[in-house]
Design an enzyme around this catalytic site. Sequence first.
Site, PDB file in Angstrom:
ATOM      1  N   HIS A 158       0.823  -1.223   0.000  1.00  0.00           N
ATOM      2  CA  HIS A 158       0.000   0.000   0.000  1.00  0.00           C
ATOM      3  C   HIS A 158       0.851   1.266   0.000  1.00  0.00           C
ATOM      4  O   HIS A 158       0.355   2.342  -0.323  1.00  0.00           O
ATOM      5  CB  HIS A 158      -0.927   0.007   1.221  1.00  0.00           C
ATOM      6  CG  HIS A 158      -2.022  -1.014   1.123  1.00  0.00           C
ATOM      7  ND1 HIS A 158      -3.315  -0.673   0.820  1.00  0.00           N
ATOM      8  CD2 HIS A 158      -2.011  -2.361   1.253  1.00  0.00           C
ATOM      9  CE1 HIS A 158      -4.063  -1.768   0.780  1.00  0.00           C
ATOM     10  NE2 HIS A 158      -3.282  -2.811   1.047  1.00  0.00           N
ATOM     11  N   ASP A 366       3.482   9.467  -0.683  1.00  0.00           N
ATOM     12  CA  ASP A 366       2.292   8.693  -0.310  1.00  0.00           C
ATOM     13  C   ASP A 366       2.062   7.602  -1.349  1.00  0.00           C
ATOM     14  O   ASP A 366       2.166   7.881  -2.555  1.00  0.00           O
ATOM     15  CB  ASP A 366       1.063   9.632  -0.279  1.00  0.00           C
ATOM     16  CG  ASP A 366       0.090   9.297   0.838  1.00  0.00           C
ATOM     17  OD1 ASP A 366       0.029   8.113   1.222  1.00  0.00           O
ATOM     18  OD2 ASP A 366      -0.604  10.212   1.313  1.00  0.00           O
TER      19      ASP A 366
END
Length: 476
Positions: A158, A366
Amino acid sequence: MAKPERLVIVSNRVAVTTDAARAGGLAVALSELLKKTGGVWFGWSGKVSARPNSHPDTVGRGGVTVATVDLSADDYDEYYSGFANSALWPLFHYRLDLANFNRDFYEGYLRVNRRFAHALEPMLEDDDIVWVHDYHLLAFGEELRRMGCEQPMGFFLHIPFPAPEVLTTLPVHDVIVRAMFAYDLVGFQTEGDRTCFLNYVVNEAGGTVYEDGRVSAFGRTIVAGVFPIGIDADNFAELATSKNAMEHRRRLERVLRRRHAIVGVDRLDYTKGLPERFHAFERLLKHYPENHGRVTYVQIAPTTRADVPDYVHIREELEGIAGKINGEYSELDWTPLRYINRSFSRPALAGIFRLSRVGLVTPLRDGMNLVAKEYVAAQSPRNPGVLVLSRFAGAAHQLTGALVVNPYDEQGVADALQTALNMSLQERKKRWATLVESVRRDDVVGWRESFLEKLKSVVDPKRGRAREKRRVGATR
Ligand code: GDG
């Protein structure tokens, strides 16, 4: 009709719920899928106990078996707070300055990955498909393979995968990447992450990359793919006009008194670029004084990982900057920055997004960033707001209708805020149409389906052989 394979999801924390108002889209999407195929969600219970269970506690919830194990205090310190959140998390987000490569942490990480694998293995059936999530469990698949498990195993990362120059500062980088080769399919958020992985494989591990996505190294061939995660866009849009959302919207409207709102929502984490963002807002007030009394910036940042020291520092730092900005610019009837250090319900967030003229999402790094997509989904088609998005969020590769900024360039972010605040309705609508089309098209269901389809296609021939072998064994 053939029975669908049973799915076994493994993640550090389990979150089985279909209550979209409480859980994130990811938890809902995965639990919906488990309900369809039947299955198991395995992970840490969230509890620390003196004598952790070696057999998982299991609870059945509507066709899904939730299986959890506890951690000991040492496990928690070394595996969770230690290697996962003080070594891998900062390193994979390019924060070498914050990474702690304590060897005990690494030993604890392997120990917990092994213990988790031993706890799950007795529950596995031959036809299961195993899908492991995130950086806490990079070594989990290898431990299952050591016990002879041959089930198809996929892994999804992720968070970003760092460039080899950064990754190789980790003393055990080779062990970690070798462990990833125990999976059949390794999924990344962006092409950039996958390229970093492939560069490592070729230049550090002497491996080979094939045109069809297969990668060989450490005596194994796997597939490395790109699967950008999405949200349940329609559901989030509905939440944004729900009763609960409207209540929060009205409360915010009362304090805004027709001013524009800029909104940020992030876990309180040093990767999210919050100090830089606060400074950018300060520059907006300094360089564009017409915004005094006209704009309010609402930053929601619930505390996470509060026992990791760097998270305590960032919280103190933000309190300092927020105090300085408000001290300097507030009026009796205007507080420029509302910094709220707690969490809100999902409908409340959706309502606040819908009311806000600007969504400010400026992480320093991110994997994807779901908040950016949620902000887009929550907008009113008749009067949509503007997304200001960091180029270092995975989402920037998809959300091209955003004002894309460099979060380190505080003046650049201030300029983008000024552009967003003054953007015409026509331009806002045009940009939003592009954004929402992408958020709807590449949603969370598409993400999970494409990952699992790929995993099945990667292992199909092998599964055929395994079944054949079992049949031959049975007739002997
Ligand atoms: C990791 C990767 C990747 C936030 N505050 C509240 C709240 N949230 C929700 C948001 C969003 C989720 O938490 C955060 O997701 P992000 O994607 O923004 O970031 P991470 O938590 O760092 O997630 C990231 C993601 O995994 C998925 O692959 O995109 O790159 O770092 O859904 O809305 N939810 C509620 N109250 C809050 O105050 N209810």
